[in-house]
Design a protein around this motif. Structure first.
Motif, PDB file in Angstrom:
ATOM      1  N   PHE A  54       3.242   6.539   4.491  1.00 19.28           N
ATOM      2  CA  PHE A  54       3.925   5.853   3.395  1.00 19.28           C
ATOM      3  C   PHE A  54       5.422   5.774   3.651  1.00 19.28           C
ATOM      4  N   PHE A  55       6.050   4.806   3.002  1.00 22.49           N
ATOM      5  CA  PHE A  55       7.505   4.631   3.065  1.00 22.49           C
ATOM      6  C   PHE A  55       7.994   4.182   1.698  1.00 22.49           C
ATOM      7  N   GLY A  56       9.307   4.320   1.482  1.00 20.24           N
ATOM      8  CA  GLY A  56       9.900   3.835   0.234  1.00 20.24           C
ATOM      9  C   GLY A  56       9.729   4.826  -0.893  1.00 20.24           C
ATOM     10  N   LEU A  57       9.182   4.350  -2.011  1.00 22.17           N
ATOM     11  CA  LEU A  57       9.046   5.146  -3.227  1.00 22.17           C
ATOM     12  C   LEU A  57       8.462   6.520  -2.931  1.00 22.17           C
ATOM     13  N   ALA A  58       9.154   7.576  -3.388  1.00 19.62           N
ATOM     14  CA  ALA A  58       8.773   8.946  -3.030  1.00 19.62           C
ATOM     15  C   ALA A  58       8.117   9.715  -4.161  1.00 19.62           C
ATOM     16  N   ASN A 105      11.961  -0.755  -6.582  1.00 21.23           N
ATOM     17  CA  ASN A 105      11.929   0.057  -5.372  1.00 21.23           C
ATOM     18  C   ASN A 105      10.903  -0.487  -4.377  1.00 21.23           C
ATOM     19  N   ALA A 106      11.308  -0.537  -3.099  1.00 23.68           N
ATOM     20  CA  ALA A 106      10.351  -0.860  -2.045  1.00 23.68           C
ATOM     21  C   ALA A 106       9.345   0.272  -1.912  1.00 23.68           C
ATOM     22  N   SER A 107       8.096  -0.092  -1.651  1.00 25.95           N
ATOM     23  CA  SER A 107       7.043   0.903  -1.558  1.00 25.95           C
ATOM     24  C   SER A 107       5.923   0.353  -0.694  1.00 25.95           C
ATOM     25  N   ALA A 121     -15.862  -1.069  18.851  1.00 23.54           N
ATOM     26  CA  ALA A 121     -14.827  -0.429  18.035  1.00 23.54           C
ATOM     27  C   ALA A 121     -13.510  -1.170  18.228  1.00 23.54           C
ATOM     28  N   VAL A 122     -12.877  -1.551  17.123  1.00 25.94           N
ATOM     29  CA  VAL A 122     -11.587  -2.227  17.179  1.00 25.94           C
ATOM     30  C   VAL A 122     -10.613  -1.523  16.235  1.00 25.94           C
ATOM     31  N   PRO A 123      -9.325  -1.503  16.593  1.00 27.70           N
ATOM     32  CA  PRO A 123      -8.329  -0.919  15.704  1.00 27.70           C
ATOM     33  C   PRO A 123      -7.968  -1.890  14.585  1.00 27.70           C
ATOM     34  N   VAL A 124      -7.758  -1.345  13.393  1.00 22.55           N
ATOM     35  CA  VAL A 124      -7.339  -2.165  12.253  1.00 22.55           C
ATOM     36  C   VAL A 124      -6.125  -1.526  11.594  1.00 22.55           C
ATOM     37  N   MET A 125      -5.321  -2.362  10.971  1.00 21.43           N
ATOM     38  CA  MET A 125      -4.170  -1.884  10.211  1.00 21.43           C
ATOM     39  C   MET A 125      -4.172  -2.570   8.849  1.00 21.43           C
ATOM     40  N   GLN A 126      -4.329  -1.771   7.795  1.00 17.39           N
ATOM     41  CA  GLN A 126      -4.282  -2.280   6.426  1.00 17.39           C
ATOM     42  C   GLN A 126      -2.911  -1.947   5.842  1.00 17.39           C
ATOM     43  N   TYR A 127      -2.309  -2.937   5.213  1.00 17.69           N
ATOM     44  CA  TYR A 127      -0.939  -2.804   4.683  1.00 17.69           C
ATOM     45  C   TYR A 127      -0.988  -2.955   3.170  1.00 17.69           C
ATOM     46  N   VAL A 128      -0.484  -1.942   2.461  1.00 21.23           N
ATOM     47  CA  VAL A 128      -0.411  -1.958   1.004  1.00 21.23           C
ATOM     48  C   VAL A 128       1.060  -1.914   0.617  1.00 21.23           C
ATOM     49  N   THR A 129       1.527  -2.856  -0.199  1.00 21.85           N
ATOM     50  CA  THR A 129       2.952  -2.902  -0.516  1.00 21.85           C
ATOM     51  C   THR A 129       3.212  -3.698  -1.784  1.00 21.85           C
ATOM     52  N   ASN A 130       4.394  -3.465  -2.349  1.00 23.28           N
ATOM     53  CA  ASN A 130       4.878  -4.273  -3.478  1.00 23.28           C
ATOM     54  C   ASN A 130       6.016  -5.198  -3.032  1.00 23.28           C
ATOM     55  N   ILE A 131       6.279  -5.280  -1.725  1.00 22.41           N
ATOM     56  CA  ILE A 131       7.392  -6.071  -1.185  1.00 22.41           C
ATOM     57  C   ILE A 131       6.916  -7.494  -0.898  1.00 22.41           C
ATOM     58  N   TYR A 132       7.690  -8.459  -1.373  1.00 26.85           N
ATOM     59  CA  TYR A 132       7.336  -9.861  -1.139  1.00 26.85           C
ATOM     60  C   TYR A 132       8.413 -10.617  -0.368  1.00 26.85           C
ATOM     61  N   ARG A 189       6.557  -1.622  11.790  1.00 26.83           N
ATOM     62  CA  ARG A 189       7.548  -0.656  11.318  1.00 26.83           C
ATOM     63  C   ARG A 189       7.961  -1.023   9.909  1.00 26.83           C
ATOM     64  N   ASN A 190       8.302   0.003   9.136  1.00 25.96           N
ATOM     65  CA  ASN A 190       8.856  -0.165   7.791  1.00 25.96           C
ATOM     66  C   ASN A 190       9.799   0.983   7.506  1.00 25.96           C
ATOM     67  N   GLY A 191      10.590   0.818   6.458  1.00 23.21           N
ATOM     68  CA  GLY A 191      11.541   1.843   6.060  1.00 23.21           C
ATOM     69  C   GLY A 191      12.928   1.265   5.977  1.00 23.21           C
ATOM     70  N   ASP A 192      13.912   2.050   6.393  1.00 18.98           N
ATOM     71  CA  ASP A 192      15.304   1.617   6.322  1.00 18.98           C
ATOM     72  C   ASP A 192      15.621   0.720   7.514  1.00 18.98           C
ATOM     73  N   LEU A 193      15.159  -0.519   7.453  1.00 17.00           N
ATOM     74  CA  LEU A 193      15.322  -1.432   8.580  1.00 17.00           C
ATOM     75  C   LEU A 193      16.772  -1.885   8.735  1.00 17.00           C
ATOM     76  N   ALA A 194      17.551  -1.858   7.662  1.00 14.55           N
ATOM     77  CA  ALA A 194      18.951  -2.271   7.770  1.00 14.55           C
ATOM     78  C   ALA A 194      19.673  -1.448   8.827  1.00 14.55           C
TER      79      ALA A 194
END
Length: 266
Positions: A54-58, A105-107, A121-132, A189-194
């Motif tokens: 997780f990233f953002g909201l703590a 808040n970004a989350s 078998a294949v790798p998958v990445m599921q992304y859950v977010t409130n960022i648009y 990647r996510n987080g403090d990208l600035a």
């Protein structure tokens, strides 16, 4: 904020993250609010488990995010796919995060796992977010709305993704070719990208240049999961160390201990 890095390599999946929890004050300086473990494992998802970062909201309400997330993962009695887990966590976040926090808040969450596509078998990445919205120039998140859950690998909602062109039984080979061409695995990647985006890109380019220009000295990209994990941790650690050296206002937004979790290709 955080730095959450996810590698999708031909050897397996690696997540790396820092542990810093901060809160911004009225003058925008960050105040250190403790540490949280931002990577958790789930044994019941996928072929050989899943990683959730997780990233953002703590906090969720008043409960620390790592405690809340661990509790929700223990309580989950859902299916075996990352998409089902992502939808469950989306719904729980939507139900329990107060609107004042969700809209300001970004989350987000990364969920990594291996799943069967037929017998493969294949790798998958599921992304859950409130960022648009992400400003790709400044690295600033905005437009926080309802939580959504979507698969970002191997499929992706944007048409420029090429991974969907490959059959499941060819995906690993194409990931390996990507590594040979770029010196790095496919990544998110996510987080403090600035702050983190620029040193990350510099480190990525340096690794690619070194293994290309000094190949005659035996330098090459990692070829096993242990070394990809070490590289991911080195990147997150280096970015955090730079933040500590260069930052002058408040606590670092990226800070150790730095952790990794991995899943070998089954």
């Amino acid at each position: 904020m955080t730095l959450l890095l996810s590698f999708y390599s031909s050897s397996g999946i690696v997540f790396a993250a820092d542990s810093a929890i901060t809160q911004s004050t009225a003058n925008k300086a960050a105040v250190r609010k403790g540490k949280q473990r931002k990577l958790l494992k789930v044994s019941t998802v996928g072929v050989n488990g899943a990683i959730v970062g997780f990233f953002g909201l703590a906090v969720v309400g008043t409960e620390p995010m790592d405690t809340w997330l661990a509790r929700k993962l223990r309580a989950w009695a859902g299916g075996k796919t990352a998409a089902e887990l992502g939808d469950y966590l989306r719904d729980e976040l939507s139900r329990e995060v107060p609107d004042v926090h969700r809209l300001n808040n970004a989350s987000g969450l990364h969920i990594g796992a291996f799943e069967r596509r037929g017998q493969i078998a294949v790798p998958v990445m599921q992304y859950v977010t409130n960022i648009y919205h992400l400003d790709t120039i400044t690295g600033v998140y905005s437009d926080f709305r309802e939580y959504r859950s979507e698969e970002h690998f191997p499929s992706h909602p944007s048409p420029e993704s090429s991974w969907t062109l490959y059959p499941a039984n060819q995906l690993r080979r194409h990931l390996q070719e990507y590594e040979r061409g770029h010196g790095f695995p496919h990544w998110f990647r996510n987080g403090d990208l600035a702050f983190s985006a620029r040193p990350w890109e510099g480190l990525r380019d340096a690794v690619n240049s070194l293994r290309g220009d000094l190949r005659h000295r035996g330098l090459k990209s990692p070829e096993d999961l242990r070394l990809w994990s070490a590289l991911a941790k080195t990147i997150v650690t280096t970015v955090g160390d730079l933040y500590g050296i260069l930052g002058t206002q408040g606590a670092p937004l990226i800070e150790g201990p730095y952790v990794t979790e991995s899943l070998a290709w089954p």
